[in-house]
Design an enzyme around this catalytic site. Structure first.
Site, short mmCIF file in Angstrom:
data_model
loop_
_atom_site.label_atom_id
_atom_site.label_comp_id
_atom_site.label_asym_id
_atom_site.label_seq_id
_atom_site.Cartn_x
_atom_site.Cartn_y
_atom_site.Cartn_z
CE LYS A 144 -64.84 -34.06 -65.01
NZ LYS A 144 -63.86 -33.63 -63.97
CD GLU B 65 -50.36 -26.22 -60.21
OE1 GLU B 65 -50.98 -27.16 -60.73
OE2 GLU B 65 -50.56 -25.02 -60.50
NE ARG C 116 -49.40 -23.94 -63.98
CZ ARG C 116 -50.68 -23.95 -64.36
NH1 ARG C 116 -51.28 -25.08 -64.59
NH2 ARG C 116 -51.35 -22.83 -64.51
#
Length: 657
Positions: free
Chosen positions: A289, A375, A403
Site C-alpha cells: 500500500k 458488521e 448490512r
C-alpha cells in the site's frame, strides 16, 4: 506527451514494450500523487495496485471480460486505463466519482463499494454467462483492503469453488504486509521455478492425468487407496512448503502464487495461467500500500489510505487545521468512559482510527475488538458480550449499519441487549457519493422495538448523549453524528422534564404559536436560520431539539397540540423517518396539527459537498422558509391550522383573513 496521455482504452496497452510499461507505471504513480493531493481521495490503495491493474487489463479483455473491484476505492488506475484522465474534479459535484460508476464507463460494474460483495457479483455474473451461452467470457474480481475478512466473500467462494467450469479469476490484492521475498541463492532458485510449476499445475492435461490416477488408485483396493492417500499427503505437504495455499485449495479452488504484485511480468504470467485454466482460480498477489511514495509508506496508521488536500512533496496536509471533528469528540469521550467503566468494550469493523476507537484501544487494548469487515458478526457478538455482563459500543459508519439490520433486530433488540451503536458519518457525507451517504439509518431503526435513538446537535450534546446511551442496559441504543467538523455550541433556553431542549422562541417572548420546528441532530443551525427568516415574515416559531428522537418524547406531542404547524428537519430519508414517526404519535394522541417532514428524498444522491447535496434536494433555509410560509398562508399542503374565525383552506385556495 507521456505514455499515459496516449492511453484511451485497455487495448492501447497491448502494443507497449516492457520498458514502456515500466514508464507507464511510473507516470501513473506521478499522476495519482499530483492529482489526488489536490482533491483528496484514496491515494495509498491505488499506488499499490498500479502494476496489478495494468496486468489485469493486459491479460483480460474488458468490457467483454467483466472486472469487479472490491473495494471500489482501489479503481483509480482502472479509470485512467479506461479513458478517464481528468481527475481535476475527483469526488466533486459533477466530477469523477471516487468509485466505479456505470454512468462513467462501460468498464465499470459494481458501484456500491461496500466491501466483501465482489465475489457474489462474480458468482452471479459467471452463472449468467454460463446460462446464456457466453461461458467463454471471464469474470475477474480484484479483492483487497481487507475484503476477505467479510463473511459474505467466503459464502461466495464456497459457491464458486463448487462449479469447476466457470471462468472466475479471484485476484487477492494482499497488502496487509510489505512484500518481502525470501533472500538467498536457494530461495532465488525456487522463485525462478514457481511460474513454471504454476503453469504445469494449471494445465488441463495435468488435471486430466491427476483425475485418472486418483480414480485408478482409489478403485485399486486397500493398497491403491493407501498409495493414493500417501501420495496426496506428500503432494499437499510439498505444496504448502513451496507456497502456503491454506484454505483456498481446501475449498477445491486452484491457487496460483504468491506473486510479487509490483512485478508486471510475473503478474501477467500468473494471470495468463489463470485465464487459460478455464475454471475458478485464485491468484495471490502481494502488494505494498502506498508503493513508490515515501510519505505514504512512512505513514504507520494506514499508508495514506485516504487523504485530504496535501503537499505532494511531503505528504503533509495543506492549510490550517480545521475545527474539532465529530469523530475526535467521540474518541475522547469513549476513552474517558472506558477509564471509568471496566464493563465497556469497543467493537470496530476494520476501521479503528476512522471511527475513533483508537484512543480507547491505546489505553485498554484488551477491551477493543476489531472483527474485520464483518458488521453482522459485530452486532451478534455484541449481543453475546452484553449477555456476559459487558456493555459493547459498536462503532461503524452509518451506511454500514444497513448490512447488520437483521442482527440488530433479532439478536440485539429481541434479546433486550444493552448494546450501544455509534454511527459516524450519518446523513449526507458528501464526496463519497451514493453508497456512503449515511441517510438510511433513522428510517431503518424506526421499526426496531425498544430501540433508543439519539442525534446530538453539538459536541457537548454528543458527550452527554453518549453517556446516557451506555447507561441503558436493557435495550439497544444508537448515537448518530455527521461527518466533518462540529459546529458551534448551541445552548438551550430550557430543558423540558423529559429531556427535550427548547432552542429558540421567535420572536423572543412571543406567546403566539404558529410553527413548531423539530430539529434533528446537525440540522439545528438550519432550524434556527429558518426560525429567524419566518420571524421576519411575522410568523412565530418554537425550535426544539428532541436530543433523543426515539422514543418520541411526550413534550413534543404536547407542544405540537399548541402550534398551527409542525415542521421536522432531518438529514435522513423522509420515508419512515423521524417526522413520520412523530406524526404517527401525534395521531395516536389525538393531535391533528399538520406536520411537514423535511428531509432527504428516497433517491441515490450523487457526490458533492454536504452543502451542495443539501441544496440539490432543497434542504436550505431559503427553500424551507418559502415552503413554510406557503403552508401557513394555506397555499401549500400540509396546511397550517386556521386561526380562530378562519375557514380551513382547500388545495389551491387562499385563506380568508
Amino acid at each position: 506527451m507521456g505514455i499515459l496521455d496516449s492511453i484511451r482504452n485497455p487495448q492501447d496497452l497491448n502494443d507497449l514494450s516492457e520498458e514502456q510499461l515500466a514508464q507507464l507505471a511510473s507516470e501513473i504513480r506521478e499522476f495519482l500523487i499530483t492529482n489526488v493531493s489536490q482533491t483528496g481521495g484514496h491515494l495509498g490503495p491505488n499506488l499499490g495496485v498500479v502494476e496489478l491493474t495494468l496486468a489485469v487489463h493486459r491479460i483480460f479483455d474488458s468490457p467483454r471480460d467483466s472486472i469487479v473491484f472490491d473495494t471500489g476505492h482501489q479503481s483509480y488506475v482502472h479509470k485512467l486505463l479506461t479513458g478517464r484522465q481528468d481527475f481535476s474534479t475527483l469526488r466533486q459535484q459533477g466530477g469523477l466519482s471516487g468509485y466505479p460508476s456505470r454512468a462513467e464507463s462501460e468498464h465499470d460494474i459494481v458501484e456500491s463499494s461496500h466491501a466483501s460483495s465482489s465475489l457474489s457479483w462474480a458468482d452471479g455474473i459467471s452463472r449468467a454467462r454460463q446460462l446464456t451461452g457466453e461461458g467463454d467470457r471471464h469474470v475477474v474480481a480484484v479483492v483487497g483492503d481487507g475484503a476477505l475478512t467479510g463473511g459474505m466473500a467466503w459464502e461466495a467462494i464456497n459457491n464458486i469453488a463448487a462449479d469447476k467450469k466457470r471462468r472466475v479469476v479471484i485476484v487477492v490484492n494482499d497488502n496487509g504486509r510489505s512484500y518481502a521475498p525470501t533472500v538467498g541463492g536457494f530461495a532465488d532458485y525456487l522463485a525462478s521455478l514457481r511460474p513454471t510449476i504454476d503453469s504445469f499445475r494449471a494445465a488441463p492435461a495435468y488435471e486430466v492425468a491427476l483425475d485418472w490416477w486418483k480414480k485408478k488408485l482409489q478403485n485399486g483396493g486397500p493398497v491403491g487407496q493407501f498409495t493414493y492417500k500417501s501420495l496426496h499427503a506428500m503432494k499437499k505437504g510439498i505444496k504448502d512448503w513451496w507456497a502456503p495455499q491454506g484454505m483456498f485449495e481446501d475449498l477445491g479452488m486452484k491457487y496460483i502464487g504468491p506473486v510479487d504484485g509490483h512485478n508486471l511480468q510475473a503478474l501477467e504470467h500468473a494471470l495468463a495461467t489463470a485465464r487459460n485454466y478455464n475454471g475458478p482460480v485464485i491468484v495471490h498477489a502481494m502488494t505494498e500500500k502506498g508503493h513508490g511514495y515515501a510519505p505514504a509508506r512512512a505513514h504507520e496508521a494506514d499508508q495514506f489510505h485516504a487523504v485530504g488536500i496535501i503537499d505532494p512533496e511531503t505528504g503533509e496536509p495543506t492549510g490550517t487545521a480545521g475545527a474539532k471533528s465529530w469523530t475526535s469528540v467521540f474518541a475522547d469521550e469513549i476513552a474517558a468512559i472506558a477509564d471509568e467503566r471496566k464493563d465497556v468494550v469497543g467493537i470496530t469493523g476494520a476501521m479503528l482510527i476512522p471511527v475513533g476507537l483508537h484512543k480507547f484501544a491505546a489505553k485498554h487494548p484488551d477491551r477493543v475488538i476489531d472483527v474485520g469487515i464483518a458488521e453482522q458478526h459485530a452486532l451478534t457478538s455484541a449481543a453475546g458480550m452484553a449477555f456476559g455482563g459487558l456493555h459493547p459500543v459498536v462503532a461503524v459508519y452509518a451506511t454500514f449499519l444497513n448490512r447488520a439490520f437483521d442482527q440488530l433486530l433479532m439478536d440485539v433488540a429481541l434479546h433486550k441487549a444493552g448494546v450501544t451503536i455509534v454511527l459516524d458519518r450519518a446523513g449526507v457525507t458528501g464526496p463519497d457519493g451514493a453508497s456512503h451517504h449515511g441517510m438510511w439509518d433513522m428510517s431503518m431503526v424506526q421499526i426496531v422495538p425498544g430501540l433508543h435513538l439519539a442525534a446530538p446537535r453539538d459536541a457537548t450534546r454528543l458527550r452527554e448523549e453518549l453517556r446516557e446511551a451506555v447507561a441503558i442496559s436493557d435495550a439497544p441504543t444508537v448515537v448518530r453524528f455527521s461527518k466533518g467538523s462540529v459546529g458551534a455550541e448551541i445552548e438551550a433556553l430550557e430543558r423540558l422534564s423529559d429531556g427535550v431542549d427548547v432552542l429558540a422562541r421567535r420572536p423572543s417572548g412571543s406567546t403566539d404559536n404558529d410553527v413548531l420546528i423539530v430539529s434533528v441532530g446537525a440540522m439545528s443551525e438550519l432550524a434556527l436560520d429558518v426560525a429567524n427568516r419566518l420571524g421576519a415574515q411575522g410568523i412565530s416559531t418554537t425550535v426544539v431539539d428532541p436530543r433523543w428522537v426515539l422514543p418520541v418524547r411526550q413534550s413534543i406531542i404536547a407542544l405540537a397540540s399548541h402550534h398551527r404547524l409542525v415542521v421536522c428537519l432531518e438529514d435522513g430519508v423522509r420515508a419512515g423517518g423521524v417526522g413520520s414517526r412523530i406524526r404517527q404519535e401525534m395521531r395516536a394522541a389525538g393531535v391533528d396539527t399538520a406536520l411537514n417532514e423535511v428531509g432527504l428524498p428516497v433517491e441515490f444522491l450523487d457526490h458533492g459537498t454536504r452543502a451542495e447535496v443539501l441544496e440539490r434536494v432543497g434542504l436550505t433555509a431559503q427553500q424551507v422558509t418559502h415552503d413554510v410560509v406557503a403552508q401557513v398562508l394555506g397555499t401549500k399542503v400540509p396546511f397550517a391550522r386556521p386561526l380562530p374565525g378562519q375557514q380551513h383552506p382547500t388545495t389551491g385556495s387562499l385563506p380568508i383573513l
